[in-house]
Design a protein around this motif. Structure first.
Motif, PDB file in Angstrom:
ATOM      1  N   THR A 129       0.863  -1.172   0.000  1.00  0.00           N
ATOM      2  CA  THR A 129       0.000   0.000   0.000  1.00  0.00           C
ATOM      3  C   THR A 129       0.905   1.228   0.000  1.00  0.00           C
ATOM      4  O   THR A 129       2.110   1.097  -0.193  1.00  0.00           O
ATOM      5  N   THR A 130       0.352   2.382   0.205  1.00  0.00           N
ATOM      6  CA  THR A 130       1.158   3.594   0.279  1.00  0.00           C
ATOM      7  C   THR A 130       0.797   4.376   1.525  1.00  0.00           C
ATOM      8  O   THR A 130      -0.317   4.283   2.031  1.00  0.00           O
ATOM      9  N   GLY A 131       1.766   5.121   2.011  1.00  0.00           N
ATOM     10  CA  GLY A 131       1.551   6.059   3.101  1.00  0.00           C
ATOM     11  C   GLY A 131       1.750   7.459   2.547  1.00  0.00           C
ATOM     12  O   GLY A 131       2.281   7.635   1.449  1.00  0.00           O
ATOM     13  N   THR A 132       1.306   8.445   3.292  1.00  0.00           N
ATOM     14  CA  THR A 132       1.436   9.827   2.851  1.00  0.00           C
ATOM     15  C   THR A 132       2.037  10.678   3.964  1.00  0.00           C
ATOM     16  O   THR A 132       1.631  10.556   5.117  1.00  0.00           O
ATOM     17  N   ALA A 133       2.987  11.513   3.602  1.00  0.00           N
ATOM     18  CA  ALA A 133       3.574  12.479   4.537  1.00  0.00           C
ATOM     19  C   ALA A 133       3.434  13.861   3.908  1.00  0.00           C
ATOM     20  O   ALA A 133       3.493  14.002   2.687  1.00  0.00           O
ATOM     21  N   GLN A 134       3.230  14.867   4.757  1.00  0.00           N
ATOM     22  CA  GLN A 134       3.116  16.228   4.245  1.00  0.00           C
ATOM     23  C   GLN A 134       4.424  16.961   4.507  1.00  0.00           C
ATOM     24  O   GLN A 134       4.937  16.976   5.626  1.00  0.00           O
ATOM     25  N   CYS A 135       4.963  17.557   3.465  1.00  0.00           N
ATOM     26  CA  CYS A 135       6.212  18.306   3.577  1.00  0.00           C
ATOM     27  C   CYS A 135       5.963  19.549   4.428  1.00  0.00           C
ATOM     28  O   CYS A 135       5.053  20.326   4.139  1.00  0.00           O
ATOM     29  N   PRO A 136       6.743  19.772   5.483  1.00  0.00           N
ATOM     30  CA  PRO A 136       6.538  20.950   6.324  1.00  0.00           C
ATOM     31  C   PRO A 136       6.927  22.256   5.632  1.00  0.00           C
ATOM     32  O   PRO A 136       6.475  23.322   6.020  1.00  0.00           O
ATOM     33  N   GLU A 137       7.716  22.163   4.577  1.00  0.00           N
ATOM     34  CA  GLU A 137       8.167  23.364   3.859  1.00  0.00           C
ATOM     35  C   GLU A 137       7.146  23.836   2.827  1.00  0.00           C
ATOM     36  O   GLU A 137       6.727  24.974   2.832  1.00  0.00           O
ATOM     37  N   CYS A 138       6.735  22.925   1.930  1.00  0.00           N
ATOM     38  CA  CYS A 138       5.853  23.328   0.825  1.00  0.00           C
ATOM     39  C   CYS A 138       4.431  22.790   0.974  1.00  0.00           C
ATOM     40  O   CYS A 138       3.580  23.073   0.153  1.00  0.00           O
ATOM     41  N   HIS A 139       4.200  21.983   1.998  1.00  0.00           N
ATOM     42  CA  HIS A 139       2.885  21.401   2.306  1.00  0.00           C
ATOM     43  C   HIS A 139       2.382  20.458   1.226  1.00  0.00           C
ATOM     44  O   HIS A 139       1.206  20.142   1.177  1.00  0.00           O
ATOM     45  N   GLU A 140       3.265  19.997   0.371  1.00  0.00           N
ATOM     46  CA  GLU A 140       2.900  19.023  -0.654  1.00  0.00           C
ATOM     47  C   GLU A 140       2.830  17.638  -0.022  1.00  0.00           C
ATOM     48  O   GLU A 140       3.619  17.301   0.856  1.00  0.00           O
ATOM     49  N   SER A 141       1.882  16.823  -0.461  1.00  0.00           N
ATOM     50  CA  SER A 141       1.790  15.439   0.013  1.00  0.00           C
ATOM     51  C   SER A 141       2.788  14.584  -0.755  1.00  0.00           C
ATOM     52  O   SER A 141       2.873  14.667  -1.976  1.00  0.00           O
ATOM     53  N   VAL A 142       3.533  13.780  -0.021  1.00  0.00           N
ATOM     54  CA  VAL A 142       4.526  12.894  -0.620  1.00  0.00           C
ATOM     55  C   VAL A 142       4.137  11.466  -0.259  1.00  0.00           C
ATOM     56  O   VAL A 142       4.011  11.130   0.917  1.00  0.00           O
ATOM     57  N   GLU A 143       3.922  10.630  -1.274  1.00  0.00           N
ATOM     58  CA  GLU A 143       3.562   9.237  -1.036  1.00  0.00           C
ATOM     59  C   GLU A 143       4.818   8.375  -0.960  1.00  0.00           C
ATOM     60  O   GLU A 143       5.807   8.640  -1.641  1.00  0.00           O
ATOM     61  N   PHE A 144       4.751   7.339  -0.126  1.00  0.00           N
ATOM     62  CA  PHE A 144       5.853   6.400   0.000  1.00  0.00           C
ATOM     63  C   PHE A 144       5.281   4.990   0.128  1.00  0.00           C
ATOM     64  O   PHE A 144       4.184   4.801   0.654  1.00  0.00           O
ATOM     65  N   PRO A 145       5.998   3.984  -0.373  1.00  0.00           N
ATOM     66  CA  PRO A 145       5.499   2.614  -0.341  1.00  0.00           C
ATOM     67  C   PRO A 145       5.594   1.984   1.055  1.00  0.00           C
ATOM     68  O   PRO A 145       6.546   2.228   1.795  1.00  0.00           O
ATOM     69  N   VAL A 146       4.580   1.189   1.372  1.00  0.00           N
ATOM     70  CA  VAL A 146       4.520   0.460   2.638  1.00  0.00           C
ATOM     71  C   VAL A 146       4.160  -0.987   2.320  1.00  0.00           C
ATOM     72  O   VAL A 146       3.261  -1.236   1.524  1.00  0.00           O
TER      73      VAL A 146
END
Length: 62
Positions: free
Chosen positions: A6-23
């Motif tokens: 599946t994927t997880g999502t983290a929000q960049c504290p600098e640009c507030h863009e969502s970044v997906e990563f594999p889990v």
């Protein structure tokens, strides 16, 4: 017992863009679950802001 990717999502504290990563989750037994997370996409995204930090501090450091 379900296992899979599946994927997880983290929000960049600098640009507030969502970044997906594999889990990946895998059941080892009835009571144990093995979870692996690949944070390389998050590290690469954050590193893309590093060049700006050389000349300008991030807002949280001011």
């Amino acid at each position: 017992m379900a296992s899979g990717d599946t994927t997880g999502t983290a929000q960049c504290p600098e640009c507030h863009e969502s970044v997906e990563f594999p889990v990946r989750a895998r059941h080892r037994s009835r009571t144990e679950v093995e979870v692996s997370v690949d944070l390389d996409p998050v590290r690469e995204h954050v590193a893309s802001h590093a060049a700006r930090y050389v000349t300008e501090l991030p807002p949280t450091a001011r």
